[in-house]
Write an enzyme that holds these catalytic residues in place. Sequence first.
Site, PDB file in Angstrom:
ATOM      1  CG  ASP A 127      59.846 132.224   5.814  1.00  0.00           C
ATOM      2  OD1 ASP A 127      60.653 132.976   5.228  1.00  0.00           O
ATOM      3  OD2 ASP A 127      59.302 132.512   6.900  1.00  0.00           O
ATOM      4  CG  ASP A 153      64.748 135.474   8.946  1.00  0.00           C
ATOM      5  OD1 ASP A 153      65.549 134.623   9.395  1.00  0.00           O
ATOM      6  OD2 ASP A 153      65.107 136.396   8.186  1.00  0.00           O
TER       7      ASP A 153
HETATM    8 MG   LIG Z   1      59.114 134.604   7.547  1.00  0.00          MG
END
Ligand SMILES: [Mg+2]
Length: 198
Positions: free
Chosen positions: A11, A13
């Site tokens: 992932d 952010d």
């Molecule tokens: Mg995230």
Amino acid sequence: MEQSVKVLFLDRDGTINQDIGSYVSSREEFILIDRADEAIAAARKAGYRIVIITNQAGIARGIVTPRQVEDINDYLNELLALKQAAFDLCYYCPAHPGYPHPEYDQYLDCRKPSPRMVEQAVADLLKEGLVVDRAASFFIGDKVIDVECGLRAGVRPILVRTGHNEEALCQERQVVPEHVADDLYEAIMGYILSPASR
Ligand SMILES: [Mg+2]
């Protein structure tokens, strides 16, 4: 000839860079989490391919443009290059069910927790003759949707306590990661690259 590869699906952010509470729309807003770059470089050195899998619904919402998202991804690679590293592939989902958009709704079923983007990466790697060894591959993220995406894709999910840190929510929803780490560095250095994970 086909070759087996192990992959770290990451992932973005809240996992690689700090979650700023809204969509990251500029390079200035993209701040690496401590030692995330070092950890990615170490994983790559150990033979893992690095694939970013990120929901970027700010695009459908009109908050960021695909161009801005791509520029930020380029910036991430510039930062990684300082550690002699890079990511191999990056997939982002621009759609959001709450924000219908004529151009992006076709990508709604890519949105995590759907494993679609992981499957796309696996298919794209296969075109290069690389067969993803899912039992030796991981999905690392800060949210329940990341853990669920990893589980549905048949790779090993790790939750990090940075970003949204949805550890309690994972327990509540019975979406159980294989491991929980304080941050990406600990996930990679303290777990994936340590004998404990094998
Ligand atoms: Mg995230």
